[in-house]
Design an enzyme around this catalytic site. Structure first.
Site, PDB file in Angstrom:
ATOM      1  N   GLU A   1       0.920  -1.159  -0.127  1.00 41.99           N
ATOM      2  CA  GLU A   1       0.030   0.124  -0.169  1.00 41.99           C
ATOM      3  C   GLU A   1       0.910   1.289   0.061  1.00 41.99           C
ATOM      4  O   GLU A   1       0.764   2.062   0.826  1.00 41.99           O
ATOM      5  CB  GLU A   1      -0.895  -0.100   1.237  1.00 41.99           C
ATOM      6  CG  GLU A   1      -1.808  -1.190   0.999  1.00 41.99           C
ATOM      7  CD  GLU A   1      -2.692  -1.339   2.419  1.00 41.99           C
ATOM      8  OE1 GLU A   1      -2.815  -0.572   3.394  1.00 41.99           O
ATOM      9  OE2 GLU A   1      -3.450  -2.451   2.353  1.00 41.99           O
TER      10      GLU A   1
ATOM     11  N   ASN B   1       1.967  -4.421  -3.358  1.00 35.47           N
ATOM     12  CA  ASN B   1       0.689  -4.973  -3.081  1.00 35.47           C
ATOM     13  C   ASN B   1      -0.226  -3.808  -2.753  1.00 35.47           C
ATOM     14  O   ASN B   1       0.061  -2.761  -2.051  1.00 35.47           O
ATOM     15  CB  ASN B   1       0.817  -5.706  -1.764  1.00 35.47           C
ATOM     16  CG  ASN B   1      -0.442  -6.616  -1.800  1.00 35.47           C
ATOM     17  OD1 ASN B   1      -0.979  -6.993  -2.629  1.00 35.47           O
ATOM     18  ND2 ASN B   1      -0.865  -6.717  -0.447  1.00 35.47           N
TER      19      ASN B   1
ATOM     20  N   GLU C   1      -5.818 -10.363  -1.809  1.00 35.48           N
ATOM     21  CA  GLU C   1      -6.374 -10.433  -0.510  1.00 35.48           C
ATOM     22  C   GLU C   1      -7.840 -10.547  -0.884  1.00 35.48           C
ATOM     23  O   GLU C   1      -8.661  -9.574  -0.474  1.00 35.48           O
ATOM     24  CB  GLU C   1      -6.245  -9.062   0.154  1.00 35.48           C
ATOM     25  CG  GLU C   1      -4.715  -9.146   0.496  1.00 35.48           C
ATOM     26  CD  GLU C   1      -4.383  -7.828   1.483  1.00 35.48           C
ATOM     27  OE1 GLU C   1      -5.183  -7.307   2.192  1.00 35.48           O
ATOM     28  OE2 GLU C   1      -3.101  -7.618   1.470  1.00 35.48           O
TER      29      GLU C   1
ATOM     30  N   HIS D   1     -10.203  -6.760  -2.069  1.00 33.19           N
ATOM     31  CA  HIS D   1     -11.350  -6.713  -0.914  1.00 33.19           C
ATOM     32  C   HIS D   1     -12.626  -6.026  -1.504  1.00 33.19           C
ATOM     33  O   HIS D   1     -12.483  -5.326  -2.104  1.00 33.19           O
ATOM     34  CB  HIS D   1     -10.939  -5.795   0.009  1.00 33.19           C
ATOM     35  CG  HIS D   1      -9.780  -6.454   1.077  1.00 33.19           C
ATOM     36  ND1 HIS D   1      -9.801  -7.503   1.693  1.00 33.19           N
ATOM     37  CD2 HIS D   1      -8.478  -5.962   1.146  1.00 33.19           C
ATOM     38  CE1 HIS D   1      -8.276  -7.674   2.321  1.00 33.19           C
ATOM     39  NE2 HIS D   1      -7.780  -6.780   2.042  1.00 33.19           N
TER      40      HIS D   1
ATOM     41  N   ASP E   1     -11.771 -10.968  -0.684  1.00 34.87           N
ATOM     42  CA  ASP E   1     -12.916 -11.444   0.136  1.00 34.87           C
ATOM     43  C   ASP E   1     -14.030 -10.652  -0.189  1.00 34.87           C
ATOM     44  O   ASP E   1     -13.825  -9.468  -0.933  1.00 34.87           O
ATOM     45  CB  ASP E   1     -12.762 -11.253   1.692  1.00 34.87           C
ATOM     46  CG  ASP E   1     -11.983  -9.914   2.002  1.00 34.87           C
ATOM     47  OD1 ASP E   1     -12.212  -8.850   1.159  1.00 34.87           O
ATOM     48  OD2 ASP E   1     -11.567  -9.554   3.121  1.00 34.87           O
TER      49      ASP E   1
HETATM   50  O1  G3I Z   1      -2.566  -9.318  18.386  1.00 40.32           O
HETATM   51  C1  G3I Z   1      -2.992  -8.370  18.939  1.00 40.32           C
HETATM   52  C2  G3I Z   1      -3.411  -8.444  20.214  1.00 40.32           C
HETATM   53  O2  G3I Z   1      -2.053  -8.808  21.087  1.00 40.32           O
HETATM   54  C3  G3I Z   1      -3.895  -7.077  20.899  1.00 40.32           C
HETATM   55  O3  G3I Z   1      -4.273  -7.538  22.221  1.00 40.32           O
HETATM   56  C4  G3I Z   1      -5.167  -6.818  20.082  1.00 40.32           C
HETATM   57  C5  G3I Z   1      -5.546  -5.351  20.518  1.00 40.32           C
HETATM   58  O4  G3I Z   1      -5.995  -4.600  19.507  1.00 40.32           O
HETATM   59  O5  G3I Z   1      -4.673  -6.487  18.929  1.00 40.32           O
HETATM   60  C6  G3I Z   1      -4.201  -7.510  18.183  1.00 40.32           C
HETATM   61  O6  G3I Z   1      -3.655  -7.391  16.915  1.00 40.32           O
HETATM   62  C7  G3I Z   1      -4.581  -6.918  15.770  1.00 40.32           C
HETATM   63  C8  G3I Z   1      -4.218  -7.853  14.831  1.00 40.32           C
HETATM   64  O7  G3I Z   1      -5.164  -7.488  13.838  1.00 40.32           O
HETATM   65  C9  G3I Z   1      -4.450  -9.299  15.111  1.00 40.32           C
HETATM   66  O8  G3I Z   1      -5.787  -9.488  15.356  1.00 40.32           O
HETATM   67  C10 G3I Z   1      -4.494  -5.525  15.405  1.00 40.32           C
HETATM   68  O9  G3I Z   1      -4.736  -4.688  16.561  1.00 40.32           O
HETATM   69  C11 G3I Z   1      -5.130  -5.125  14.371  1.00 40.32           C
HETATM   70  O10 G3I Z   1      -4.844  -3.881  13.699  1.00 40.32           O
HETATM   71  C12 G3I Z   1      -4.876  -6.284  13.200  1.00 40.32           C
HETATM   72  O11 G3I Z   1      -5.625  -5.982  12.117  1.00 40.32           O
HETATM   73  C13 G3I Z   1      -4.967  -6.613  10.681  1.00 40.32           C
HETATM   74  C14 G3I Z   1      -4.880  -5.439   9.927  1.00 40.32           C
HETATM   75  O12 G3I Z   1      -4.550  -6.059   8.689  1.00 40.32           O
HETATM   76  C15 G3I Z   1      -3.728  -4.480  10.492  1.00 40.32           C
HETATM   77  O13 G3I Z   1      -2.689  -4.933  10.342  1.00 40.32           O
HETATM   78  C16 G3I Z   1      -6.034  -7.499  10.364  1.00 40.32           C
HETATM   79  O14 G3I Z   1      -6.115  -8.695  10.868  1.00 40.32           O
HETATM   80  C17 G3I Z   1      -5.687  -7.928   8.880  1.00 40.32           C
HETATM   81  O15 G3I Z   1      -6.652  -8.748   8.300  1.00 40.32           O
HETATM   82  C18 G3I Z   1      -5.393  -6.575   8.242  1.00 40.32           C
HETATM   83  O16 G3I Z   1      -4.972  -6.999   6.781  1.00 40.32           O
HETATM   84  C19 G3I Z   1      -4.718  -6.164   5.885  1.00 40.32           C
HETATM   85  C20 G3I Z   1      -3.588  -6.561   4.980  1.00 40.32           C
HETATM   86  O17 G3I Z   1      -2.287  -6.809   5.766  1.00 40.32           O
HETATM   87  C21 G3I Z   1      -3.169  -5.462   4.100  1.00 40.32           C
HETATM   88  N1  G3I Z   1      -4.397  -5.169   2.985  1.00 40.32           N
HETATM   89  C22 G3I Z   1      -5.565  -4.721   3.818  1.00 40.32           C
HETATM   90  C23 G3I Z   1      -5.886  -5.718   4.903  1.00 40.32           C
HETATM   91  C24 G3I Z   1      -7.059  -5.419   5.554  1.00 40.32           C
HETATM   92  O18 G3I Z   1      -6.929  -4.105   6.307  1.00 40.32           O
END
Ligand code: G3I
Length: 449
Positions: free
Chosen positions: A164, A206, A273, A242, A275
């Protein structure tokens, strides 16, 4: 006397009529019983899902049975693997890399440089406090990339080197820490460094929100083409795909057009990605069937473009989609956007994707047919001669017919025969025809098992 297994094989292999299911050497089952994994392997494409830390043996068994590629949803992001700068915890990423290797799944390294989310919590402060913030950030990025490629380079087939780089809705650079500190050169520099660190892996950019024709889409295509022309080692473009709730549903036509725009850059492309929120189909008589049809169309759009050679679905089961947890999309929860339901049972969308993969042969069948016609025309013009020319025509015809049946392995065998025969021919058209044949075999990935 034939034993029972041999007899069953012969029945499956040779005597079941296509009307009762397509039977091929690669997936010797009625089509209705083939998995996405079998079908993808046969079509020489990769179809994967993401995995996360909550996945146990049941989820892993489903992934290993049904897919041939894998991406860590979060575990390889900089802030996930190093919550603060330099403090790495490799546990989750190691487990994922080992699982991918043991299950024969192509592993996509997601992601080395991403400015929008999940960075080490103290990264910005460390950079801000440095006497030379740009030098400090450059050094930290280099250290991180070396750590990741050093540890996982043997198992990661392809890296999302920069995720991104552009703003969510425009073709401007995303105003993140990397851009603000290093300027737009950080994009090219990351690829140059990645190539130096991991010369075997394919290097992808990406990007997000490319599913509608837009200035952003055109801007990305232009920027990547310019960088490649300047010698920056970008090997491919990931289109995230998405299909968010609460926004207009991209039409099938516009999706195909956007994919073609990206493909026209001339690099391999992947849907990285995918969905599809079921929110769009909530008023349909059968929302699951409508979602499945839409999924099939998107994957079919990828399969129709030779350079589009992989699809990754962003999540395994509906119970774990990021869309249900991130604003504003959580307002539409349950988005149920994936191929498996919360009980890990395949949804109609699973079968639609599987069947769409089978259409992969269509563009290649047309290419084989055109090539055969052009060989004949060249022979009539006297631009190609020799006894072997007839064999070229015959083997290309066989390849075309094999592709018509979805028989990729057989088609590759025939194309190899065509190449051998063409090598024996003489004349001014031999070289260009041989080059086209080589491209066809490469696009079909005939050299891969
Ligand atoms: O693992 C921590 C946990 O330890 C903590 O207590 C909790 C509190 O908020 O957060 C947890 O981490 C979260 C993580 O997902 C795992 O669940 C993060 O806050 C949360 O921001 C993260 O979201 C991910 C997001 O990217 C940001 O990295 C999503 O799962 C993931 O599906 C999403 O994927 C992205 C791609 O990488 C790039 N393109 C867009 C896509 C959707 O946003």
């Amino acid at each position: 006397m034939l034993g029972r297994p041999t007899l069953l094989f012969l029945i499956a292999c040779c005597f079941v009529s296509p009307a009762h299911g397509v039977v091929t050497r690669d997936c010797a089952l009625p089509a209705s019983d083939c998995t996405i994994r079998d079908t993808a392997r046969q079509a020489h494409v990769h179809v994967g899902v993401t995995t996360n830390r909550a996945h146990g043996p049941a989820e892993r068994a489903v992934i290993a049975t049904h897919f041939n590629a894998l991406t860590a949803e979060n575990a390889m992001k900089w802030g996930a693997i190093a919550p603060t700068v330099g403090n790495y915890d490799f546990t989750d990423a190691d487990a994922i890399a080992d699982f991918a290797a043991s299950a024969g799944l192509r592993l996509r390294g997601h992601t080395l440089v991403w400015g929008r989310l999940q960075l080490p919590t103290d990264l910005a402060a460390q950079v801000g406090a440095a006497a030379d913030p740009a030098a400090r950030l450059r050094a930290l990025v280099a250290e991180h990339m070396a750590t990741m490629t050093g540890r996982y380079g043997d198992r990661v087939a392809l890296w999302d080197v920069v995720n991104e780089p552009l703003d969510v809705f425009t073709d401007a650079f995303d105003p993140n820490l990397f851009f603000q500190t290093l300027g737009d050169g950080y994009l090219a520099d990351a690829f140059t460094l990645a190539r130096a660190l991991d010369s075997d892996a394919e290097l992808f950019v990406n990007e997000f929100a490319l599913t509608y024709p837009s200035a952003k889409l055109a801007g990305l295509a232009r920027r990547v083409a310019d960088l490649v022309a300047m010698g920056v080692p970008i090997d491919g473009i990931g289109v995230q795909a998405h299909v968010f709730p609460l926004l207009p549903l991209p039409s099938r036509e516009s999706f195909r057009a956007t994919l073609q725009t990206v493909a026209d850059v001339g690099l391999p492309i992947e849907l990285t990605e995918l969905d599809v929120s079921i929110w769009h189909f909530r008023n349909e008589p059968d929302p699951l069937a409508a979602q499945a049809a839409y999924y099939g169309d998107l994957v079919g759009a990828c399969m129709a473009i030779p350079q589009c050679r992989a699809v990754t679905v962003w999540g395994l089961a509906d119970s774990e989609s990021w869309l249900d947890h991130m604003a504003p999309f959580d307002a539409a929860a349950p988005n149920a956007p994936l191929l498996f339901d919360a009980h890990l049972a395949p949804k109609p969308a699973y079968f639609a994707v599987r069947d769409a993969i089978r259409t992969r042969a269509v563009p290649f069948r047309q290419q084989a047919a055109t090539l055969r016609l052009d060989v004949r025309a060249a022979r009539r013009r006297g631009a190609i001669h020799g006894d072997a020319v007839r064999i070229v025509g015959r083997t290309l015809g066989r390849a075309k017919r094999s592709l018509g049946r979805g028989g990729f392995a057989d088609a590759c065998t025939h194309l190899a025969g065509a190449a051998d025969a063409l090598a024996l021919a003489t004349g001014s058209d031999v070289a260009p025809l041989a080059a086209r044949l080589a491209t066809l075999r490469a696009d079909l990935r005939c050299d891969e098992p």
